[in-house]
Design a protein around this motif. Structure first.
Motif, PDB file in Angstrom:
ATOM      1  N   LEU A  53       0.825  -1.215   0.000  1.00 52.54           N
ATOM      2  CA  LEU A  53       0.000   0.000   0.000  1.00 52.54           C
ATOM      3  C   LEU A  53       0.851   1.253   0.000  1.00 52.54           C
ATOM      4  O   LEU A  53       1.813   1.378   0.760  1.00 52.54           O
ATOM      5  N   GLY A  54       0.481   2.174  -0.871  1.00 55.07           N
ATOM      6  CA  GLY A  54       1.159   3.463  -0.923  1.00 55.07           C
ATOM      7  C   GLY A  54       0.129   4.576  -0.981  1.00 55.07           C
ATOM      8  O   GLY A  54      -1.082   4.332  -0.889  1.00 55.07           O
ATOM      9  N   GLY A  55       0.611   5.799  -1.133  1.00 53.52           N
ATOM     10  CA  GLY A  55      -0.287   6.959  -1.217  1.00 53.52           C
ATOM     11  C   GLY A  55      -0.274   7.740   0.090  1.00 53.52           C
ATOM     12  O   GLY A  55      -0.090   7.170   1.170  1.00 53.52           O
ATOM     13  N   TYR A  56      -0.478   9.030  -0.039  1.00 50.25           N
ATOM     14  CA  TYR A  56      -0.347   9.908   1.129  1.00 50.25           C
ATOM     15  C   TYR A  56      -1.489   9.763   2.132  1.00 50.25           C
ATOM     16  O   TYR A  56      -1.426  10.250   3.258  1.00 50.25           O
ATOM     17  N   PHE A  57      -2.559   9.099   1.728  1.00 44.98           N
ATOM     18  CA  PHE A  57      -3.687   8.890   2.645  1.00 44.98           C
ATOM     19  C   PHE A  57      -3.235   8.116   3.888  1.00 44.98           C
ATOM     20  O   PHE A  57      -3.745   8.334   4.983  1.00 44.98           O
ATOM     21  N   ILE A  58      -2.285   7.219   3.696  1.00 43.77           N
ATOM     22  CA  ILE A  58      -1.928   6.322   4.811  1.00 43.77           C
ATOM     23  C   ILE A  58      -1.203   7.076   5.931  1.00 43.77           C
ATOM     24  O   ILE A  58      -1.526   6.893   7.109  1.00 43.77           O
ATOM     25  N   ARG A  59      -0.252   7.896   5.542  1.00 43.91           N
ATOM     26  CA  ARG A  59       0.421   8.782   6.498  1.00 43.91           C
ATOM     27  C   ARG A  59       0.932   8.088   7.776  1.00 43.91           C
ATOM     28  O   ARG A  59       0.960   8.665   8.867  1.00 43.91           O
ATOM     29  N   ASP A  60       1.278   6.814   7.639  1.00 44.49           N
ATOM     30  CA  ASP A  60       1.813   6.082   8.791  1.00 44.49           C
ATOM     31  C   ASP A  60       0.824   6.100   9.958  1.00 44.49           C
ATOM     32  O   ASP A  60       1.220   6.040  11.122  1.00 44.49           O
ATOM     33  N   HIS A  61      -0.448   6.189   9.620  1.00 49.15           N
ATOM     34  CA  HIS A  61      -1.448   6.359  10.668  1.00 49.15           C
ATOM     35  C   HIS A  61      -1.928   4.997  11.176  1.00 49.15           C
ATOM     36  O   HIS A  61      -2.391   4.149  10.408  1.00 49.15           O
ATOM     37  N   GLU A  78       8.115  10.053  12.192  1.00 54.55           N
ATOM     38  CA  GLU A  78       7.997  10.022  10.736  1.00 54.55           C
ATOM     39  C   GLU A  78       9.336   9.531  10.179  1.00 54.55           C
ATOM     40  O   GLU A  78      10.354   9.557  10.848  1.00 54.55           O
ATOM     41  N   THR A  79       9.326   9.119   8.946  1.00 51.71           N
ATOM     42  CA  THR A  79      10.566   8.677   8.324  1.00 51.71           C
ATOM     43  C   THR A  79      10.915   9.648   7.219  1.00 51.71           C
ATOM     44  O   THR A  79      10.155  10.536   6.917  1.00 51.71           O
ATOM     45  N   GLY A  80      12.072   9.506   6.610  1.00 56.42           N
ATOM     46  CA  GLY A  80      12.319  10.480   5.587  1.00 56.42           C
ATOM     47  C   GLY A  80      13.521  10.385   4.718  1.00 56.42           C
ATOM     48  O   GLY A  80      13.655   9.441   3.959  1.00 56.42           O
ATOM     49  N   ALA A  81      14.368  11.404   4.778  1.00 58.94           N
ATOM     50  CA  ALA A  81      15.455  11.542   3.813  1.00 58.94           C
ATOM     51  C   ALA A  81      16.331  10.297   3.808  1.00 58.94           C
ATOM     52  O   ALA A  81      16.592   9.701   4.829  1.00 58.94           O
ATOM     53  N   VAL A  82      16.760   9.944   2.623  1.00 59.73           N
ATOM     54  CA  VAL A  82      17.559   8.733   2.468  1.00 59.73           C
ATOM     55  C   VAL A  82      18.974   9.109   2.077  1.00 59.73           C
ATOM     56  O   VAL A  82      19.182   9.768   1.062  1.00 59.73           O
TER      57      VAL A  82
END
Ligand SMILES: Nc1ncnc2c1ncn2[C@@H]1O[C@H](COP(=O)(O)OP(=O)(O)O)[C@@H](O)[C@H]1O
Ligand SMILES: CC(C)(COP(=O)(O)O)[C@@H](O)C(=O)NCCC(=O)O
Length: 428
Positions: free
Chosen positions: A320-328, A405-409
């Motif tokens: 699953l991807g997409g900004y809806f999920i937002r690690d929520h 949150e996660t982020g820069a690689v």
């Protein structure tokens, strides 16, 4: 503007002015129905403490490889987003940082109007003229489904601890064996939802979709609760109880399970169903209960449609991807439980740490297809995430820090020596 940092600290984006044009080499953009997502590579290492980025370097390393030389640029991939409705803000930031000078075409022309950046999402078409007019740059379109797949494949193959299952409130990271990655079902929950059967690099088919997605949650949520933003709506849902509005099996069956068809009394029989008989007005319901029922209805529905499509093609893995999920947590839990319930444990829902950036990453990866100017981008080095992380949120001019949150690689780009990115960017 919001930025994500893998190792947590206040990375480059706390002050947008801190990024200068000579520190960025490549940038790609995904302009969706709700959000604009940008991925860029920077050789800059402005972190809050020195020891956060020990491996970063602006130096070029010549690496012979057959007839061609490559240089390695060490740096980081950064992820930022804007609301699509505030595209003017995005353009202003790009203009102020001169990020638009960082596309693939610098080598051929120093004229601003010849610069192209890779762009995907419907907005790459819709806003092409605006980018040309305001920034003088051309959006070099990359097909959206292609980008989503390329982004997902890249993350699953190249980034450690990217995919995870969410079961009983626990994340479990899964390093998928590259030889056993395909096929899988990619479910991208953006404004709407696309479901794509992925069979390999560039081998995919969009098999389904639903218009009941992230835009539905935010749109209906705004109408029903008077919330102004996604974050507010999500926050509200934490305090809500979906049983207040949802009609449960027990409500219909006098408190009993419906054993014959395998439904517990606590299962939702009809989302929002209680509202039909209670003779109440909207104002009589708490906004938090509405937000909770809405989130559950949409997440559950997507989980179920995803399962049905996985079943259709015999797929065991649903990414699953997409900004809806937002690690929520509640969103992921609802989707994971729906998939588990309907598939009787046969299929697994997996989530991604960079879930909202599949399209932008895919577009970024497509620079490699440019007539050998830029050899395949490779993420050859990356630090595992540290325990605590945060991002800086600059939407609505407010700066706040989000935990977890996660982020820069951290990564290195391998580029052809004939394409002197760093020098070119400085000259542009
Ligand atoms: N800050 C935000 N602003 C607006 N929507 C957000 C935000 N964060 C998460 N979302 C959710 O993410 C969805 C957009 O997801 P995204 O993958 O960016 O899709 P799109 O490409 O259609 O913009 C929104 O419809 C909303 O449900
Ligand atoms: C049209 C879209 C591909 C656009 O992508 P998005 O901006 O929503 O990420 C998507 O909204 C979608 O797949 N909608 C569902 C349409 C349908 O299959 O009914």
């Amino acid at each position: 503007m919001e930025g994500k940092g893998i190792d947590g600290k206040l990375l480059l984006l706390e002050k947008s002015d801190e990024i200068s044009s000579d520190e960025i080499s490549h940038l790609a953009i995904d302009i969706g129905g709700s959000l604009i997502k940008i991925v860029y590579f920077s050789t800059n290492s402005k972190c809050s403490t020195k020891d956060e980025a020990p491996a970063l370097s602006k130096e070029r390393q010549e690496v012979p490889n057959g007839d061609l030389n490559y240089h390695i640029l060490s740096g980081r991939l950064y992820f930022v987003k804007f609301e699509t409705s505030k595209i003017e803000d995005c353009i202003k930031v790009l203009a102020s940082k001169k990020l638009q000078q960082c596309g693939a075409q610098c080598r051929h022309s120093h004229a601003v109007d010849k610069i192209k950046i890779k762009a995907t999402g419907g907005g790459a078409f819709k806003f092409a003229d605006l980018f040309k007019e305001k920034l003088g740059i051309t959006l070099d379109k990359v097909e959206e489904m292609e980008s989503l797949v390329a982004g997902a494949n890249f993350l699953l193959k190249a980034v450690n601890r990217e995919a995870f299952t969410y079961i009983g409130g626990q994340k479990e990271y899964v390093q998928i064996d590259q030889n056993d990655l395909y096929p899988y079902l990619l479910v991208n929950i953006g404004s709407g939802v696309s479901m794509i059967k992925v069979d390999g690099e560039g081998k995919f088919q969009r098999v389904s979709g639903t218009s009941v997605g992230g835009g539905t949650f935010l749109g209906l949520g705004k109408l029903l609760t008077k919330c102004k933003s996604f974050d507010e709506l999500l926050e509200l849902s934490h305090q809500g109880n979906s049983r207040v509005i949802d009609m449960l099996v027990g409500d219909i069956c006098g408190g009993m399970d419906y054993t014959k068809i395998g439904l517990a009394s606590t299962a939702i029989a009809s989302s929002f169903g209680k509202a039909i008989s209670e003779n109440k007005e909207l104002e009589d319901y708490k906004p938090e209960d509405i937000a909770r029922s809405l989130l559950r209805m949409i997440s559950n529905n997507i989980g179920q449609i995803a399962y049905l499509n996985a079943l259709r093609f015999g797929l065991k893995r649903i990414i699953l991807g997409g900004y809806f999920i937002r690690d929520h947590a509640y969103t992921m839990d609802t989707i994971a439980v729906a998939v588990d319930f309907w598939s009787k444990g046969e299929a697994k829902a997996m989530f991604l740490r960079h879930e909202g950036f599949l399209g932008a990453l895919g577009a970024f990866m497509s620079y490699k297809d440019e007539n050998a100017d830029l050899m395949p981008l490779q993420l050859v080095e990356q630090q595992p995430p540290k325990s605590s992380s945060c991002i800086v949120d600059r939407i609505h001019n407010s700066t706040c820090v989000h935990e977890n949150e996660t982020g820069a690689v951290d990564c290195r780009l391998r580029v052809s020596s004939s394409f002197k990115i760093y020098d070119e960017v400085k000259r542009c």
